[in-house]
Write a protein that holds these residues in place. Sequence first.
Motif, PDB file in Angstrom:
ATOM      1  N   GLY A   3       0.786  -1.224   0.000  1.00 43.61           N
ATOM      2  CA  GLY A   3       0.000   0.000   0.000  1.00 43.61           C
ATOM      3  C   GLY A   3       0.820   1.277   0.000  1.00 43.61           C
ATOM      4  N   ALA A   4       0.180   2.350  -0.435  1.00 41.75           N
ATOM      5  CA  ALA A   4       0.842   3.651  -0.521  1.00 41.75           C
ATOM      6  C   ALA A   4       1.252   4.205   0.841  1.00 41.75           C
ATOM      7  N   PRO A   5       0.448   4.046   1.918  1.00 45.81           N
ATOM      8  CA  PRO A   5       0.881   4.604   3.210  1.00 45.81           C
ATOM      9  C   PRO A   5       2.192   3.995   3.704  1.00 45.81           C
ATOM     10  N   ALA A   6       2.329   2.674   3.593  1.00 50.03           N
ATOM     11  CA  ALA A   6       3.561   2.032   4.048  1.00 50.03           C
ATOM     12  C   ALA A   6       4.755   2.469   3.198  1.00 50.03           C
ATOM     13  N   GLN A   7       4.572   2.511   1.877  1.00 48.72           N
ATOM     14  CA  GLN A   7       5.672   2.909   1.001  1.00 48.72           C
ATOM     15  C   GLN A   7       6.036   4.380   1.216  1.00 48.72           C
ATOM     16  N   GLY A   8       5.022   5.215   1.450  1.00 48.97           N
ATOM     17  CA  GLY A   8       5.315   6.620   1.738  1.00 48.97           C
ATOM     18  C   GLY A   8       6.088   6.798   3.018  1.00 48.97           C
ATOM     19  N   ALA A   9       5.745   5.986   4.040  1.00 49.74           N
ATOM     20  CA  ALA A   9       6.482   6.058   5.303  1.00 49.74           C
ATOM     21  C   ALA A   9       7.934   5.628   5.112  1.00 49.74           C
ATOM     22  N   TRP A  10       8.159   4.597   4.294  1.00 50.97           N
ATOM     23  CA  TRP A  10       9.536   4.162   4.035  1.00 50.97           C
ATOM     24  C   TRP A  10      10.312   5.222   3.245  1.00 50.97           C
ATOM     25  N   ALA A  11       9.653   5.878   2.316  1.00 48.91           N
ATOM     26  CA  ALA A  11      10.319   6.951   1.563  1.00 48.91           C
ATOM     27  C   ALA A  11      10.712   8.100   2.493  1.00 48.91           C
ATOM     28  N   ALA A  12       9.811   8.467   3.405  1.00 48.23           N
ATOM     29  CA  ALA A  12      10.128   9.528   4.360  1.00 48.23           C
ATOM     30  C   ALA A  12      11.267   9.107   5.282  1.00 48.23           C
ATOM     31  N   ALA A  13      11.265   7.830   5.705  1.00 49.42           N
ATOM     32  CA  ALA A  13      12.351   7.338   6.559  1.00 49.42           C
ATOM     33  C   ALA A  13      13.681   7.355   5.823  1.00 49.42           C
ATOM     34  N   ALA A  14      13.659   6.993   4.534  1.00 50.38           N
ATOM     35  CA  ALA A  14      14.896   7.020   3.749  1.00 50.38           C
ATOM     36  C   ALA A  14      15.431   8.443   3.637  1.00 50.38           C
ATOM     37  N   ALA A  15      14.549   9.414   3.381  1.00 49.09           N
ATOM     38  CA  ALA A  15      14.987  10.814   3.278  1.00 49.09           C
ATOM     39  C   ALA A  15      15.539  11.318   4.611  1.00 49.09           C
ATOM     40  N   LEU A  16      14.902  10.948   5.707  1.00 49.12           N
ATOM     41  CA  LEU A  16      15.371  11.377   7.029  1.00 49.12           C
ATOM     42  C   LEU A  16      16.742  10.779   7.342  1.00 49.12           C
ATOM     43  N   CYS A  17      16.913   9.501   7.035  1.00 49.45           N
ATOM     44  CA  CYS A  17      18.202   8.857   7.296  1.00 49.45           C
ATOM     45  C   CYS A  17      19.297   9.437   6.412  1.00 49.45           C
ATOM     46  N   ALA A  18      18.957   9.786   5.167  1.00 48.97           N
ATOM     47  CA  ALA A  18      19.940  10.418   4.274  1.00 48.97           C
ATOM     48  C   ALA A  18      20.375  11.768   4.825  1.00 48.97           C
ATOM     49  N   ALA A  19      19.428  12.546   5.344  1.00 46.88           N
ATOM     50  CA  ALA A  19      19.769  13.843   5.931  1.00 46.88           C
ATOM     51  C   ALA A  19      20.648  13.669   7.164  1.00 46.88           C
ATOM     52  N   LEU A  20      20.328  12.687   7.995  1.00 43.04           N
ATOM     53  CA  LEU A  20      21.142  12.424   9.181  1.00 43.04           C
ATOM     54  C   LEU A  20      22.544  11.973   8.796  1.00 43.04           C
ATOM     55  N   LEU A  21      22.630  11.142   7.758  1.00 40.34           N
ATOM     56  CA  LEU A  21      23.944  10.686   7.291  1.00 40.34           C
ATOM     57  C   LEU A  21      24.775  11.855   6.772  1.00 40.34           C
TER      58      LEU A  21
END
Length: 301
Positions: free
Chosen positions: A270-288
């Motif tokens: 579903g879109a909600p789960a994939q959207g949450a993973w996309a947001a998590a990836a962007a957040l982790c990239a910013a932290l990195l």
Amino acid sequence: MTDWHAPEDLVARYADGSLPDPDAWSLEKHLEACTPCAARVSRSVRATAAGAVLSDVRRTVLSDVRRTALATPTAPATPAAPHRPLPVPAPVPLPRIRVLWAAGPAVRGAWLPAALLVAVGAFVLAHGAGFAGARPLLLALAPVVPLAGVALSYGAHADPLHELAASTPSAGLRLVLTRTAVVLAVSLPLLTLAGLLLPSYGGPGAAAWLLPGLALTLASLALGGWLGLRTATAVTGGGWLCAVLAPALAPADGAVSAALTHQASVWLGGAPAQGAWAAAAALCAALLAARRTAYDRLERH
């Protein structure tokens, strides 16, 4: 060759050891592509007290090599063969050498056979054993395969030349990201293709694991700045497996396939789960990116 050349005061400070480490690393990186500056730095270093020491070391090494060559018995003489010019190997472009050096540990060792084993094992379970949960099982395992590749591609445990690599200007986060990109370039198409060859039975698609896999990989890299890569990948990968696989193994016999499909749908569908993973990836990239300097000291023993 480059249009910019190091000024004399920068060369002099590098030669006498007074140049700060970040500036020294930047200059060393420039010297890889600028022969005139490399020659000037070499002359400047030879003019210092360290130059005499380096000259003594060079003479000693050459002397030892010469004595070893003289002490080595030569093979018996053989009749002279007709003279034929030896083929001259084509020079390998320097960028290609750098890529192979940087990516080497990421594609050797036990990780690549393990990735193949996961893909082939899921295929055999689906088509050989008729296991309906083969694709959900593959989707549950796929995100941790790149994590294992990242953990096994950087550090003294994986690279015999790690101490040398870690001391170069190209080390740190840049080298880690290069090897991570190689791991992802191999595992993403391999595992996605394996998922396409498996029956879905109504579960998530074969590519549903890509965003979670990317997010977990970035999370491991960001966490690695504090814990080290091996510990960080163990924490993120172990947490993922416990969250996804542990509930699926709890049902009684005969319900594992359904439980795996349900878990895969919850975490990946579903879109909600994939959207949450996309947001998590962007957040982790910013932290990195914010913690990128931590990798300048990572795995340096």
